[in-house]
Scaffold this motif. Structure first.
Motif, mmCIF file in Angstrom:
data_model
loop_
_atom_site.group_PDB
_atom_site.id
_atom_site.type_symbol
_atom_site.label_atom_id
_atom_site.label_comp_id
_atom_site.label_asym_id
_atom_site.label_seq_id
_atom_site.Cartn_x
_atom_site.Cartn_y
_atom_site.Cartn_z
ATOM 1 N N GLU A 232 -9.623 3.613 1.491
ATOM 2 C CA GLU A 232 -10.562 3.607 2.747
ATOM 3 C C GLU A 232 -9.526 4.016 3.933
ATOM 4 O O GLU A 232 -9.918 4.530 4.795
ATOM 5 C CB GLU A 232 -10.649 1.993 3.143
ATOM 6 C CG GLU A 232 -11.704 1.265 2.110
ATOM 7 C CD GLU A 232 -11.827 -0.182 2.629
ATOM 8 O OE1 GLU A 232 -11.071 -0.590 3.181
ATOM 9 O OE2 GLU A 232 -13.027 -0.807 2.228
ATOM 10 N N LYS A 233 -8.444 4.313 3.539
ATOM 11 C CA LYS A 233 -7.550 4.860 4.634
ATOM 12 C C LYS A 233 -7.167 6.310 4.330
ATOM 13 O O LYS A 233 -6.816 7.130 5.400
ATOM 14 C CB LYS A 233 -6.166 3.915 4.555
ATOM 15 C CG LYS A 233 -6.562 2.634 5.202
ATOM 16 C CD LYS A 233 -5.021 1.819 5.071
ATOM 17 C CE LYS A 233 -5.205 0.391 5.542
ATOM 18 N NZ LYS A 233 -3.934 -0.635 5.509
ATOM 19 N N TRP B 293 -8.425 -0.707 -0.495
ATOM 20 C CA TRP B 293 -8.081 -0.500 0.877
ATOM 21 C C TRP B 293 -7.297 0.802 0.948
ATOM 22 O O TRP B 293 -7.484 1.701 2.047
ATOM 23 C CB TRP B 293 -6.916 -1.714 1.154
ATOM 24 C CG TRP B 293 -7.452 -2.947 1.068
ATOM 25 C CD1 TRP B 293 -8.810 -3.207 1.372
ATOM 26 C CD2 TRP B 293 -6.697 -4.081 1.028
ATOM 27 N NE1 TRP B 293 -8.882 -4.620 1.335
ATOM 28 C CE2 TRP B 293 -7.727 -5.249 1.183
ATOM 29 C CE3 TRP B 293 -5.399 -4.535 0.996
ATOM 30 C CZ2 TRP B 293 -7.358 -6.549 1.205
ATOM 31 C CZ3 TRP B 293 -5.004 -5.928 1.059
ATOM 32 C CH2 TRP B 293 -5.728 -6.929 1.036
ATOM 33 N N GLU C 10 0.800 -1.067 0.024
ATOM 34 C CA GLU C 10 -0.037 -0.020 -0.063
ATOM 35 C C GLU C 10 0.903 1.255 0.037
ATOM 36 O O GLU C 10 0.619 2.161 -0.772
ATOM 37 C CB GLU C 10 -0.873 -0.037 1.222
ATOM 38 C CG GLU C 10 -2.088 -0.818 1.194
ATOM 39 C CD GLU C 10 -2.879 -0.968 2.528
ATOM 40 O OE1 GLU C 10 -3.734 -1.906 2.364
ATOM 41 O OE2 GLU C 10 -2.412 -0.467 3.559
ATOM 42 N N HIS D 202 -6.071 -3.610 -3.410
ATOM 43 C CA HIS D 202 -5.123 -2.377 -2.633
ATOM 44 C C HIS D 202 -5.476 -1.011 -3.135
ATOM 45 O O HIS D 202 -5.193 -0.179 -2.052
ATOM 46 C CB HIS D 202 -3.558 -2.935 -3.169
ATOM 47 C CG HIS D 202 -2.982 -3.905 -2.589
ATOM 48 N ND1 HIS D 202 -3.227 -5.233 -3.052
ATOM 49 C CD2 HIS D 202 -2.068 -3.959 -1.491
ATOM 50 C CE1 HIS D 202 -2.341 -5.693 -2.181
ATOM 51 N NE2 HIS D 202 -1.602 -5.232 -1.336
#
Length: 222
Positions: free
Chosen positions: A197-198, A194, A152, A191
């Motif tokens: 989302e962060k 993800w 990531e 990825h």
């Protein structure tokens, strides 16, 4: 990602430069034609391109023009052509520097070192409320550390370093996972999800990591 892509049809000269660069701990790839250079760059990328002008098929000026259409990767043109017009042509097309053949290897290494120092010496990238430290490999948003995996982090860094540019899924996958990876391109999609989302305020309506339909993804500042 390869540190340096050498585009040179003189095998003896290319091998010699490779040896010196690898002794300086650079990772190096070689292409003997413009076509192969473009193919290698599309698949694996490079932090610097050392580009001969006089090549079979597509010449170095054409390669420079093609790369500059969607990338700001440093390009050092190498040529036996010493005319002022040729030098200007290379610089106008977007080359960062121009060195004449035959060149002194110490001067070549100094030019390459200078390009890397100017372009890549920055240890920290800041984009709005996102702060990336390339040395500690950490990311903060609004000064709050984010828990990112290694992949990531690499993906976010690659996107931000190419901010505003649409990067193909194949290019992103090969850069992060490698062409020999047993993973599939679907892992890139996962990825990206993800990461959104962060770092996104609203992951379902992303403003930073945008999908470019039919191509891949690009990063934009908020």
């Amino acid at each position: 990602m390869t540190d340096i892509l050498i585009v040179e049809d003189n095998k003896e000269l290319a091998d010699l430069l490779c040896d010196f660069l690898r002794a300086e701990n650079y990772t190096v790839s070689v292409a003997e034609t413009g076509e192969k250079a473009l193919s290698l760059y599309e698949k694996y990328g490079a932090r610097l391109i050392v580009l001969d002008v006089m090549l079979p098929g597509i010449d170095g000026f054409a390669v420079c023009r093609r790369i500059r259409e969607d990338s700001n990767t440093p390009i050092l043109i190498v040529s036996a052509k010493t005319d002022k017009e040729d030098k200007l042509n290379g610089l106008v097309l977007g080359a960062d520097d121009y060195i004449e053949k035959p060149y002194d290897i110490d001067i070549m290494l100094a030019k390459i070192s200078g390009i890397f120092r100017r372009r890549y010496a920055v240890d920290e990238l800041i984009d709005g409320d996102i702060r990336i430290n390339k040395v500690s490999r950490t990311v903060c948003k609004n000064d709050v550390p984010l828990d990112l995996t290694a992949k990531e982090f690499d993906l976010l860094l690659l996107l931000i370093e190419n901010k505003g540019q649409a990067l193909s899924k194949e290019f992103l996958f090969n850069q992060i996972w490698g062409s020999d990876s047993f993973s599939e391109q679907q892992t890139l999609t996962v990825h990206v999800k993800w990461l959104r989302e962060k770092i996104e305020d609203d992951p379902k309506n992303p403003k930073r990591i945008l999908t470019v339909w039919g191509v891949g993804y690009k990063y934009e500042s908020v």
